[in-house]
Design a protein around this motif. Structure first.
Motif, PDB file in Angstrom:
ATOM      1  N   UNK A  21       0.846  -1.186   0.000  1.00  0.00           N
ATOM      2  CA  UNK A  21       0.000   0.000   0.000  1.00  0.00           C
ATOM      3  C   UNK A  21       0.880   1.234   0.000  1.00  0.00           C
ATOM      4  N   UNK A  22       0.488   2.249  -0.753  1.00  0.00           N
ATOM      5  CA  UNK A  22       1.264   3.487  -0.786  1.00  0.00           C
ATOM      6  C   UNK A  22       0.655   4.517   0.165  1.00  0.00           C
ATOM      7  N   UNK A  23       1.551   5.293   0.785  1.00  0.00           N
ATOM      8  CA  UNK A  23       1.114   6.343   1.702  1.00  0.00           C
ATOM      9  C   UNK A  23       2.334   7.002   2.312  1.00  0.00           C
ATOM     10  N   UNK A  24       2.079   7.925   3.203  1.00  0.00           N
ATOM     11  CA  UNK A  24       3.144   8.597   3.943  1.00  0.00           C
ATOM     12  C   UNK A  24       3.090   8.174   5.401  1.00  0.00           C
ATOM     13  N   UNK A  25       4.254   7.994   6.059  1.00  0.00           N
ATOM     14  CA  UNK A  25       4.264   7.520   7.441  1.00  0.00           C
ATOM     15  C   UNK A  25       3.863   8.598   8.445  1.00  0.00           C
ATOM     16  N   UNK A  26       3.334   8.149   9.579  1.00  0.00           N
ATOM     17  CA  UNK A  26       3.044   9.052  10.682  1.00  0.00           C
ATOM     18  C   UNK A  26       1.603   9.507  10.749  1.00  0.00           C
ATOM     19  N   UNK A  27       1.149   9.891  11.956  1.00  0.00           N
ATOM     20  CA  UNK A  27      -0.252  10.267  12.177  1.00  0.00           C
ATOM     21  C   UNK A  27      -0.698  11.503  11.407  1.00  0.00           C
ATOM     22  N   UNK A  28       0.234  12.385  11.084  1.00  0.00           N
ATOM     23  CA  UNK A  28      -0.109  13.617  10.360  1.00  0.00           C
ATOM     24  C   UNK A  28      -0.795  13.303   9.023  1.00  0.00           C
ATOM     25  N   UNK A  29      -0.394  12.212   8.394  1.00  0.00           N
ATOM     26  CA  UNK A  29      -0.883  11.891   7.053  1.00  0.00           C
ATOM     27  C   UNK A  29      -1.951  10.787   7.041  1.00  0.00           C
ATOM     28  N   UNK A  30      -2.256  10.228   8.213  1.00  0.00           N
ATOM     29  CA  UNK A  30      -3.030   8.987   8.280  1.00  0.00           C
ATOM     30  C   UNK A  30      -4.368   9.054   7.549  1.00  0.00           C
ATOM     31  N   UNK A  31      -5.039  10.218   7.582  1.00  0.00           N
ATOM     32  CA  UNK A  31      -6.356  10.327   6.962  1.00  0.00           C
ATOM     33  C   UNK A  31      -6.353  10.893   5.556  1.00  0.00           C
ATOM     34  N   UNK A  32      -5.153  11.139   5.002  1.00  0.00           N
ATOM     35  CA  UNK A  32      -5.030  11.753   3.673  1.00  0.00           C
ATOM     36  C   UNK A  32      -5.521  10.836   2.551  1.00  0.00           C
ATOM     37  N   UNK A  33      -5.988  11.452   1.471  1.00  0.00           N
ATOM     38  CA  UNK A  33      -6.327  10.666   0.277  1.00  0.00           C
ATOM     39  C   UNK A  33      -5.109   9.893  -0.231  1.00  0.00           C
ATOM     40  N   UNK A  34      -3.931  10.496  -0.106  1.00  0.00           N
ATOM     41  CA  UNK A  34      -2.696   9.854  -0.561  1.00  0.00           C
ATOM     42  C   UNK A  34      -2.398   8.572   0.226  1.00  0.00           C
TER      43      UNK A  34
END
Length: 204
Positions: free
Chosen positions: A6-19
């Motif tokens: 799965x693609x995404x960015x680490x950490x809680x700051x990004x957890x809900x992002x579309x990315x």
């Protein structure tokens, strides 16, 4: 062995992002099929389990690169090399702005279509991996794309999002069996979404 990345960015700051919808999808698959605990491996968070396919159980590794989205290929390439796998043994879940919100499409190979995470994986393992593309819609103008993908899903989107993630997990036996077209059809049957005109999504 099959790798579901799965693609995404680490950490809680990004957890809900579309990315980060790729992270969300593989997390739901891990929950649904009772995978083991996550641990740091291959510059990623990884967990293992089995998914029952029509042909029997398939050993599966779920991978969430922790290198940030645009460098996802480093983790994916390391895992494929370790297990001596080919791109055909890799499915990558990621957000697709050129699909209407809630739409889902499978494809194998092709270009990156401006997606830097896909470009990074292609640079490491080649283009012939399987892609599970989750529609998040286009904001209408190119200069708005970064803000769109790095913003959280709206409250109104949470219903279709939860349905789609659940469908991706429930239909996983077809995915691990290599039945990508049937998997796509089953996900869309379980979580139907309106088909929007991409030109309207782009504001014209």
């Amino acid at each position: 062995m099959l790798i579901l990345a799965g693609l995404g960015n680490p950490g809680p700051r990004y957890a809900g992002n579309r990315h980060n919808v790729g992270f969300m999808a593989v997390d739901e698959i891990a929950r649904r099929w009772g995978f083991g605990p996550e641990r740091s491996r291959f510059q990623a968070l990884a967990c293992e389990g089995t998914i029952e396919s029509p042909q029997g159980p398939v050993r599966t590794l779920i991978l969430k690169p922790q290198t940030y989205y645009n460098e996802s290929g480093r983790a994916v390439g390391e895992a494929l090399k370790f297990f001596k796998l080919t791109p055909a043994d890799l499915v990558v879940f990621y957000d697709e702005i050129d699909l209407a919100p809630g739409r889902f499409r499978m494809k194998t190979g092709g270009g990156a279509a401006g997606n830097n995470g896909v470009r990074s994986i292609t640079a490491q393992v080649g283009a012939d991996f399987r892609r599970a593309r989750i529609g998040t819609g286009h904001p209408g103008h190119k200069e708005l794309v970064q803000g769109h993908v790095l913003s959280d899903f709206h409250k109104a989107e949470q219903v279709w999002l939860a349905d789609l993630l659940r469908a991706c997990a429930d239909a996983a036996p077809l995915l691990v069996a290599g039945e990508d077209e049937k998997y796509q059809a089953e996900v869309m049957r379980l979580a139907p979404a309106e088909k929007a005109d991409p030109r309207q999504l782009r504001g014209g």
